[in-house]
Design a protein around this motif. Sequence first.
Motif, mmCIF file in Angstrom:
data_model
loop_
_atom_site.group_PDB
_atom_site.id
_atom_site.type_symbol
_atom_site.label_atom_id
_atom_site.label_comp_id
_atom_site.label_asym_id
_atom_site.label_seq_id
_atom_site.Cartn_x
_atom_site.Cartn_y
_atom_site.Cartn_z
ATOM 1 N N PRO A 163 0.804 -1.221 0.000
ATOM 2 C CA PRO A 163 0.000 0.000 0.000
ATOM 3 C C PRO A 163 0.840 1.275 0.000
ATOM 4 N N TYR A 164 0.215 2.347 -0.504
ATOM 5 C CA TYR A 164 0.779 3.683 -0.401
ATOM 6 C C TYR A 164 -0.118 4.506 0.527
ATOM 7 N N TYR A 165 0.515 5.339 1.351
ATOM 8 C CA TYR A 165 -0.215 6.252 2.218
ATOM 9 C C TYR A 165 0.210 7.684 1.914
ATOM 10 N N ALA A 166 -0.722 8.609 2.043
ATOM 11 C CA ALA A 166 -0.414 10.033 1.946
ATOM 12 C C ALA A 166 -0.762 10.681 3.276
ATOM 13 N N VAL A 167 0.164 11.448 3.814
ATOM 14 C CA VAL A 167 -0.094 12.238 5.021
ATOM 15 C C VAL A 167 0.123 13.700 4.641
ATOM 16 N N LEU A 168 -0.941 14.472 4.730
ATOM 17 C CA LEU A 168 -0.931 15.853 4.246
ATOM 18 C C LEU A 168 -1.321 16.812 5.357
ATOM 19 N N HIS A 169 -0.810 18.046 5.264
ATOM 20 C CA HIS A 169 -1.255 19.116 6.147
ATOM 21 C C HIS A 169 -2.674 19.527 5.738
ATOM 22 N N PRO A 170 -3.512 19.988 6.688
ATOM 23 C CA PRO A 170 -4.867 20.426 6.329
ATOM 24 C C PRO A 170 -4.901 21.449 5.196
ATOM 25 N N LYS A 171 -3.897 22.349 5.128
ATOM 26 C CA LYS A 171 -3.836 23.316 4.019
ATOM 27 C C LYS A 171 -3.658 22.587 2.693
ATOM 28 N N GLN A 172 -2.792 21.589 2.663
ATOM 29 C CA GLN A 172 -2.594 20.823 1.433
ATOM 30 C C GLN A 172 -3.873 20.085 1.054
ATOM 31 N N TRP A 173 -4.537 19.515 2.041
ATOM 32 C CA TRP A 173 -5.772 18.787 1.768
ATOM 33 C C TRP A 173 -6.840 19.729 1.234
ATOM 34 N N ILE A 209 -4.935 13.174 7.197
ATOM 35 C CA ILE A 209 -4.726 14.598 7.391
ATOM 36 C C ILE A 209 -4.193 14.829 8.798
ATOM 37 N N SER A 210 -3.120 15.610 8.911
ATOM 38 C CA SER A 210 -2.532 15.877 10.224
ATOM 39 C C SER A 210 -1.978 17.284 10.293
ATOM 40 N N GLY A 211 -2.366 18.011 11.332
ATOM 41 C CA GLY A 211 -1.797 19.325 11.577
ATOM 42 C C GLY A 211 -0.353 19.259 12.045
ATOM 43 N N ASN A 212 0.156 18.040 12.266
ATOM 44 C CA ASN A 212 1.543 17.882 12.692
ATOM 45 C C ASN A 212 2.516 17.758 11.527
ATOM 46 N N VAL A 213 2.008 17.834 10.299
ATOM 47 C CA VAL A 213 2.911 17.887 9.143
ATOM 48 C C VAL A 213 3.695 19.189 9.221
ATOM 49 N N PRO A 214 5.024 19.139 9.158
ATOM 50 C CA PRO A 214 5.834 20.333 9.408
ATOM 51 C C PRO A 214 5.997 21.214 8.179
ATOM 52 N N THR A 215 6.576 22.367 8.409
ATOM 53 C CA THR A 215 6.998 23.234 7.306
ATOM 54 C C THR A 215 8.471 22.977 7.008
ATOM 55 N N ALA A 216 8.875 23.356 5.810
ATOM 56 C CA ALA A 216 10.272 23.274 5.393
ATOM 57 C C ALA A 216 10.541 24.437 4.456
ATOM 58 N N THR A 217 11.786 24.636 4.109
ATOM 59 C CA THR A 217 12.155 25.703 3.190
ATOM 60 C C THR A 217 12.610 25.106 1.866
ATOM 61 N N VAL A 218 11.937 25.488 0.781
ATOM 62 C CA VAL A 218 12.293 25.050 -0.566
ATOM 63 C C VAL A 218 12.383 26.290 -1.444
ATOM 64 N N GLU A 219 13.521 26.492 -2.056
ATOM 65 C CA GLU A 219 13.734 27.651 -2.931
ATOM 66 C C GLU A 219 13.342 28.956 -2.236
ATOM 67 N N SER A 220 13.751 29.082 -0.989
ATOM 68 C CA SER A 220 13.506 30.276 -0.158
ATOM 69 C C SER A 220 12.039 30.471 0.199
ATOM 70 N N SER A 221 11.184 29.479 -0.099
ATOM 71 C CA SER A 221 9.766 29.569 0.243
ATOM 72 C C SER A 221 9.448 28.603 1.386
#
Length: 291
Positions: A163-173, A209-221
Motif C-alpha cells: 500500500p501507499y499512504y499520503a499524510v498531508l497538512h490540512p492546508k494541502q488537503w 490529514i494531520s496538523g503535525n505535518v511540518p513546514t520546510a524551506t524550498v527555494e527560499s519559500s
Amino acid sequence: MANETTTTTLTEIIQRESYQAAAYAYQAVAVMPALVTRADLSGRPTLTARFPVFNSLTAEAVSEGSDYTTNQAIDTGNSVDVIVSEHIVRLMVTDLSEEAATLDLARVRGIQIGKAMAERVDKDLTTLFSGFDISQGSAEGNLTVSLFQQSVIELEKNNIPRPYYAVLHPKQWGDLIGSLASYNTFGETGEEVIKTGRVGRLHGVEIYISGNVPTATVESSTVYSGAIFNPEAIAFAFKGSIPAIEVQRDASLRAFEVIGTGIWGEAEYRGGPAANGIGGAGINLYSNSTS
C-alpha cells in the motif's frame, strides 16, 4: 481496619484511570505509527532495533546444460539502526484542585498526556518527510491532483509495492479538495468530495490529514512538507506502552505527581535513493504554505 480508602488506593485508582484514558487518547490521535514499519523492543535487553535493507538481485536466463557460475552477493550494508529514547510529560495535581474539580481529573489528565504523546510521535515521524531523496511539489503553488498523481507514478516507477499512504497538512488537503471538487472532471471521486468534503482514497492511496505535518524551506519559500510513501520509507521502534503512566503521592506538597512516559525512536528507512532496490519508498510531497 481493611476497608479504609487510603492514599495508596487512591494512587492506584488515579493511575489506572489515567492510563486507560491516555491509551485511548493516544490511539485516537496518533496518525503515523500505524503507517510505518515498526519494531517492538518490549522485553528485549536492547535499546537498538535493526531494520534490514537488502540490495536487489537479478534473475537471468540460462541454457539447458550450462554451468551457471556468476555469483551475486547479498549486501546488508545499508541496513538502518534505530536507538530508542525516553519522552516524558509531568503533571502535579494538588489535593485542593482535586476537591474543587467538577470533572474527572484522572481521566482528563490521562487524555491530555495521551494527546501530548501522540502529537510528539507524529511530529517526530513527519519531520522525516523532508529528508526523502525524491520530491514532488511546488515551492510557490498549491498542491494539485497532478502533483499527487506524479508522486504515485514515481513510486510505481521505483517498483515500490503497495500500500501507499499520503499524510498531508490540512492546508494541502484543502487545496487538493479544490482540485477534486468537480464531478464532471473526477466522476464519483469529485461527487464524494462535494457531498462530504473528504475522500479517503485517491489513485489507490489512502489519505490522512494531520496538523503535525511540518513546514520546510524550498527555494527560499516556506512549504508544508507532506508525503506519499510505502510503510518501509520510515522505521519506528518503541519499547513498552506509549504512554506508560505512573502516579506518586507527594504528602508534603499535598499533591499527586502524574508522569507519562514513552520510549521510541525513528529514522528514514527506505526513503533514500532508489538505486539498486534499497530506497525510493517515500516521496516528499510539498506545496506553498501561504498561496
